[in-house]
Design a protein around this motif. Structure first.
Motif, mmCIF file in Angstrom:
data_model
loop_
_atom_site.group_PDB
_atom_site.id
_atom_site.type_symbol
_atom_site.label_atom_id
_atom_site.label_comp_id
_atom_site.label_asym_id
_atom_site.label_seq_id
_atom_site.Cartn_x
_atom_site.Cartn_y
_atom_site.Cartn_z
ATOM 1 N N PRO A 24 0.917 -1.312 -0.047
ATOM 2 C CA PRO A 24 0.039 -0.057 0.005
ATOM 3 C C PRO A 24 0.676 1.226 -0.034
ATOM 4 C CG PRO A 24 -0.004 -1.278 2.241
ATOM 5 C CD PRO A 24 0.586 -2.006 1.174
ATOM 6 N N LYS A 25 0.328 2.472 -0.659
ATOM 7 C CA LYS A 25 0.935 3.563 -0.847
ATOM 8 C C LYS A 25 1.333 4.132 0.553
ATOM 9 C CE LYS A 25 0.797 8.044 -2.920
ATOM 10 N NZ LYS A 25 -0.248 8.987 -3.834
ATOM 11 N N TRP A 26 0.518 3.899 1.687
ATOM 12 C CA TRP A 26 1.034 4.522 3.057
ATOM 13 C C TRP A 26 2.118 4.046 3.548
ATOM 14 C CZ3 TRP A 26 1.540 0.726 6.514
ATOM 15 C CH2 TRP A 26 0.588 -0.275 6.554
ATOM 16 N N LEU A 27 2.764 2.785 3.074
ATOM 17 C CA LEU A 27 4.088 2.453 3.661
ATOM 18 C C LEU A 27 5.276 3.509 3.339
ATOM 19 C CD1 LEU A 27 4.296 -1.495 2.409
ATOM 20 C CD2 LEU A 27 4.260 -0.429 5.083
ATOM 21 N N GLU A 28 5.012 4.527 2.369
ATOM 22 C CA GLU A 28 5.825 5.596 2.249
ATOM 23 C C GLU A 28 6.207 6.314 3.387
ATOM 24 O OE1 GLU A 28 3.504 9.441 0.221
ATOM 25 O OE2 GLU A 28 3.626 7.442 -0.999
ATOM 26 N N VAL A 29 5.408 6.476 4.497
ATOM 27 C CA VAL A 29 5.623 7.234 5.571
ATOM 28 C C VAL A 29 6.231 6.560 6.689
ATOM 29 C CG1 VAL A 29 3.612 8.554 5.056
ATOM 30 C CG2 VAL A 29 3.241 6.826 6.763
ATOM 31 N N MET A 30 6.437 5.180 6.474
ATOM 32 C CA MET A 30 7.233 4.278 7.507
ATOM 33 C C MET A 30 8.661 4.270 7.076
ATOM 34 S SD MET A 30 4.691 3.416 9.206
ATOM 35 C CE MET A 30 3.016 3.580 8.910
ATOM 36 N N LYS A 31 9.507 3.756 7.985
ATOM 37 C CA LYS A 31 10.979 3.496 8.076
ATOM 38 C C LYS A 31 11.267 2.070 7.789
ATOM 39 C CE LYS A 31 11.885 7.319 11.486
ATOM 40 N NZ LYS A 31 12.938 7.479 12.638
ATOM 41 N N ASN A 32 12.566 2.027 6.978
ATOM 42 C CA ASN A 32 13.208 0.697 6.894
ATOM 43 C C ASN A 32 12.240 -0.396 6.261
ATOM 44 O OD1 ASN A 32 15.374 1.914 8.624
ATOM 45 N ND2 ASN A 32 14.067 1.309 10.207
ATOM 46 N N VAL A 33 11.574 0.077 5.244
ATOM 47 C CA VAL A 33 10.688 -0.583 4.566
ATOM 48 C C VAL A 33 11.481 -1.426 3.584
ATOM 49 C CG1 VAL A 33 8.819 -0.912 2.786
ATOM 50 C CG2 VAL A 33 8.770 1.066 4.501
ATOM 51 N N LYS A 34 11.235 -2.847 3.579
ATOM 52 C CA LYS A 34 11.751 -3.909 2.863
ATOM 53 C C LYS A 34 11.217 -5.224 2.484
ATOM 54 C CE LYS A 34 16.211 -6.913 2.850
ATOM 55 N NZ LYS A 34 15.399 -7.813 2.134
ATOM 56 N N ILE A 35 10.769 -5.365 1.234
ATOM 57 C CA ILE A 35 10.174 -6.566 0.738
ATOM 58 C C ILE A 35 11.153 -7.758 1.029
ATOM 59 C CG2 ILE A 35 9.127 -7.639 -1.217
ATOM 60 C CD1 ILE A 35 7.713 -5.156 -0.585
ATOM 61 N N LEU A 36 10.748 -8.849 1.821
ATOM 62 C CA LEU A 36 11.293 -9.909 2.186
ATOM 63 C C LEU A 36 11.669 -10.792 0.827
ATOM 64 C CD1 LEU A 36 9.511 -11.126 5.470
ATOM 65 C CD2 LEU A 36 11.434 -9.577 5.075
ATOM 66 N N THR A 37 12.986 -11.105 0.954
ATOM 67 C CA THR A 37 13.270 -12.098 -0.151
ATOM 68 C C THR A 37 12.747 -13.542 0.078
ATOM 69 O OG1 THR A 37 15.364 -12.848 1.268
ATOM 70 C CG2 THR A 37 15.274 -10.931 -0.441
ATOM 71 N N GLY A 38 12.676 -14.592 -0.863
ATOM 72 C CA GLY A 38 12.332 -15.995 -0.800
ATOM 73 C C GLY A 38 12.932 -16.431 0.582
ATOM 74 N N ASN A 39 14.264 -16.414 0.726
ATOM 75 C CA ASN A 39 14.761 -16.982 2.058
ATOM 76 C C ASN A 39 14.519 -16.132 3.109
ATOM 77 O OD1 ASN A 39 16.236 -18.735 0.292
ATOM 78 N ND2 ASN A 39 17.874 -17.635 0.005
ATOM 79 N N GLU A 40 14.200 -14.957 3.410
ATOM 80 C CA GLU A 40 13.865 -14.065 4.302
ATOM 81 C C GLU A 40 12.502 -14.698 4.638
ATOM 82 O OE1 GLU A 40 16.608 -10.035 3.783
ATOM 83 O OE2 GLU A 40 14.775 -10.438 2.900
#
Length: 327
Positions: free
Chosen positions: A98-114
Motif C-alpha cells: 500500500p501507498k501508506w508505507l511511504e511514511v514508514m521507515k526501513n521498508v523492505k520486501i522480504l526475499t524468498g529466503n527471508e
C-alpha cells in the motif's frame, strides 16, 4: 471569546479540543462526554501507527498520518511514556504494497529466503519488514487532558442523546464538534457508521521483539505488554468477552510466534470500532456543527492530522463560512 464544544472524550475528541485550544487561543473549549479515559474505545487500542479498517482516500490518510507521526515524535522528545518506534513483519497471502508505507521507515520486501525464516503458514506467501511507531492511548490521553485543563479547558460529564440537546443543557456555543465515534449513529442518526467488534488479549512476553501481522492475526508491542488480536466482526454490537475467541486468538498468534507460548496473559478486552465507508470530517453547510468520526481501527493513527483539519474548519465557521463541503 468563541465558545466551542467538543462531544466525545476518546483520543479524537480530546485531541481535537486541545488542537483548537492551542491554535485559537482566545477560545473557550468544553469537552462533553459520557465516558472518559481509561474507559473509552481508544483505550483498548494497541496504538500501532498504520491505517486499519479505514478505506478513505489514501492521500488524505497519508496526510493525516504524517501530522500524527510528527506529534508522536514531539511527545517522545519530551520523554513521555508509552511511545516508541517499533519494527516487525507483515505477512500476506496476496501481495499488497500500500501507498501508506511511504511514511514508514526501513521498508523492505522480504526475499524468498527471508520469508522462509519468518513464515509459519502456507498462506504466508509475501512479506514486508518495516518500522513504524506505537502510541499507548491511555497515558497519551491523560497527557493531553492535563494540558487541556491547565490551559483553562472545561470537561463535563453528560450523556447527550441528540446533538440538538447540547445547547439546551449547556447554553449556546459558536461551534459544536461531533467526535463521538460509534455514538454518532444515534446522536445524529448516521446509519452509515457501524460497529466492527474487536476482541483482544494483553499479554507479557519479554522475548518477543518484533510485531507480527498476517491476514487475520496480529501481535503488537508497546512498553510493557503485547496486544494479540484477530477479530473484526462487522455490525456486531456485543461487548461480551468470548473465552473461546480469546483462546483462538492466543493459539493462532502462538503459531506465528512460537515464543508466545510462554506469555503471561494479563487481560481480555472487547470494544467496537467506529467504521464507515469514509471518515466523516466536514462542516455541515450553513451550520455550527463539524463532524469528525468514522475512523474505523485508525483513530490513534489519524488523530492529530484530523484534529488539525478540524481547527481549520472551526476557523472558517467562526469567520461566517459554515457551508463547507467534504474536505
Amino acid at each position: 471569546m468563541p465558545r466551542i464544544c467538543v462531544l466525545g472524550a476518546g483520543i479524537m475528541g480530546v485531541s481535537t479540543a486541545l488542537a483548537i485550544q492551542e491554535r485559537i487561543p482566545d477560545s473557550v473549549v468544553t469537552i462533553i462526554a459520557e465516558k472518559f479515559s481509561p474507559n473509552t474505545t481508544s483505550d483498548v487500542a494497541a496504538g500501532l501507527i498504520e491505517p486499519y479498517l479505514c478505506d478513505d482516500d489514501v492521500d488524505r490518510v497519508i496526510s493525516w498520518i504524517k501530522s500524527t507521526i510528527q506529534r508522536i515524535q514531539e511527545y517522545m522528545d519530551e520523554g513521555n511514556p508509552g511511545a516508541e518506534e517499533q519494527s516487525g513483519y507483515w505477512l500476506q497471502s496476496v501481495k499488497s504494497v500500500p501507498k501508506w508505507l511511504e511514511v514508514m521507515k526501513n521498508v523492505k520486501i522480504l526475499t524468498g529466503n527471508e520469508l522462509k525464516m519468518v513464515a509459519k503458514r502456507p498462506e504466508h506467501k509475501f512479506g514486508i519488514f518495516y518500522t513504524t511507531w506505537y502510541l499507548e492511548p491511555t497515558p497519551y490521553i491523560k497527557w493531553e487532558s492535563d494540558k487541556f485543563l491547565k490551559n483553562g479547558g472545561k470537561i463535563k460529564n453528560s450523556k447527550i442523546q441528540k446533538i440538538e440537546d447540547v445547547e439546551k443543557e449547556f447554553g449556546l456555543f459558536d461551534v459544536i464538534l461531533n467526535c463521538t465515534g460509534i455514538g454518532a449513529r444515534h446522536l445524529i442518526g448516521d446509519n452509515e457508521v457501524f460497529p466492527t467488534r474487536g476482541q483482544i488479549l494483553k499479554v507479557k512476553c519479554p522475548s518477543v521483539k518484533h510485531f507480527f501481522i498476517d491476514d487475520q492475526f496480529y501481535a503488537l508491542l508497546n512498553d510493557t505488554t503485547i496486544t494479540l488480536g484477530g477479530t473484526a466482526d462487522r455490525h456486531q454490537w456485543d461487548r461480551t468477552i468470548n473465552p473461546k475467541i480469546s483462546e483462538k486468538i492466543f493459539q493462532e498468534n502462538c503459531k506465528n510466534i512460537p515464543s508466545l507460548r510462554s506469555a503471561q496473559v494479563i487481560s481480555s478486552h472487547v470494544d467496537l470500532r467506529p467504521s464507515r465507508v469514509t471518515v466523516r470530517l466536514e462542516a455541515e453547510p450553513d451550520s455550527k456543527v463539524i463532524h469528525n468520526y468514522g475512523h474505523g481501527g485508525s483513530g490513534i493513527t489519524l488523530h492529530w492530522g484530523c484534529a488539525l483539519e478540524c481547527v481549520e474548519l472551526v476557523k472558517k465557521v467562526l469567520a461566517g463560512k459554515p457551508g463547507i463541503s467534504k474536505i
